[in-house]
Design an enzyme around this catalytic site. Structure first.
Site, mmCIF file in Angstrom:
data_model
loop_
_atom_site.group_PDB
_atom_site.id
_atom_site.type_symbol
_atom_site.label_atom_id
_atom_site.label_comp_id
_atom_site.label_asym_id
_atom_site.label_seq_id
_atom_site.Cartn_x
_atom_site.Cartn_y
_atom_site.Cartn_z
ATOM 1 N N SER A 177 23.239 23.563 70.833
ATOM 2 C CA SER A 177 22.414 24.662 70.329
ATOM 3 C C SER A 177 20.998 24.457 70.848
ATOM 4 C CB SER A 177 22.431 24.631 68.800
ATOM 5 O OG SER A 177 21.371 25.393 68.271
ATOM 6 N N TYR A 235 21.589 20.418 60.715
ATOM 7 C CA TYR A 235 22.274 21.124 61.811
ATOM 8 C C TYR A 235 21.655 20.709 63.150
ATOM 9 C CZ TYR A 235 23.901 25.070 64.686
ATOM 10 O OH TYR A 235 24.456 25.850 65.679
#
Ligand code: NDP
Length: 254
Positions: free
Chosen positions: A159, A172
């Site tokens: 990401s 995350y």
């Protein structure tokens, strides 16, 4: 063929993945669902791994309805930290399929979006387990099957927040940083001893349930559908990317 600048524009031949066995985690929804359908459409036998069995069954039925190779379903909770559970799955796959030509580590959870000062420790651990530890345990367990196949490809899902830290992305982002490290170590360790290649892929903003959870005010049409970025996934699974190892890639130009 040279690597396209924008991987999403890669044009795969219809039988690019013919004869390959490919495991996809989080195959029941979002990007994983699209990847499973796309790999099957290009000839792969896909192993659908995910938490919710009904989601996996829906994808299984869609693959069958398309007339593509019959997939397999592996319901499994990647929050599991028990290493032997991963070894059991790997053994089952080895006995039924033999070699494994690809793994797409795609399943993930968002956790909380809040300052680290307020981040709940239990949630932090849960996110690390699902988004990072499971990727290590599953890859390790599958290594004999990956080594048994010629030119296997492992894709770890990253990401933007796993490449540059960003406020409020908490566990995350930390897990995605860990994914990049895991990818680089596997790639370096395997480079001289096997034909396995290992890369990380950032799908970039994509219209899924996770995206809606992270950006509730955003219009779903402002990011591409998962189907629009499949060129990158096909390129990395197919033999035209055999020379690519240890790379941090984006599924599309941003
Ligand atoms: P979704 O939330 O749409 O799908 C996530 C999938 O992961 C689901 O199939 C879900 O299973 C599975 N999953 C979640 N927890 C577990 C678990 N404990 N065990 C097994 N499977 C589990 O997410 P996306 O498709 O958006 O995301 C896919 C990947 O892409 C993730 O790694 C995410 O971090 C990454 N990513 C996504 C971006 C985006 O904009 N969408 C941007 C950057 C990265 P079930 O079907 O059972 O719910």
């Amino acid at each position: 063929m040279p690597q396209p600048d924008d991987l999403s524009t890669y044009q795969a031949t219809p039988d690019l993945l013919k004869g390959k066995n490919i495991l996809v985690t989080g195959a029941g929804a979002g990007i994983g669902r699209a990847a499973a359908l796309s790999f099957a459409q290009h000839g792969a036998t896909v192993i659908l791994l995910g938490k919710t069995e009904s989601h996996l069954s829906e994808v299984y039925d869609a693959i069958e309805a398309n007339g593509d190779p019959q997939p397999a379903i592996v319901p499994f909770d990647l929050a599991t930290t028990d290493e032997s559970a991963y070894e059991d799955i790997a053994l089952q796959l080895q006995n039924n399929l033999g070699g494994l030509h690809g793994v797409l580590h795609n399943a993930g959870i968002l956790g909380e979006l809040k300052p680290l000062e307020q981040y709940d420790g239990k949630t932090f651990a849960d996110v690390l387990n699902v988004n990072l530890l499971s990727n290590f345990l599953l890859t390790k367990a599958l290594m004999p099957s990956l080594k048994a196949a010629e030119n296997a490809s492992i894709i770890f899902t990253s990401s933007s927040v796993g490449r540059q830290g960003r406020a409020y992305w908490g566990a995350y982002a930390v897990a995605k940083f860990g994914i990049e490290g895991l990818m680089q170590i596997w790639a370096d360790e395997l480079e001289s001893t096997s034909s396995i290649r290992v890369n990380s892929l950032n799908p970039c903003g994509t219209s899924t349930a996770m995206r809606r959870q992270a950006y509730p005010a955003e219009s779903p049409s402002s990011t591409p559908q998962p189907e629009a970025i499949m060129g990158a996934y096909l390129f990395l699974m197919g033999d035209e990317s055999i020379h690519i190892n240890g790379q941090q890639l984006d599924a599309r130009t941003r």
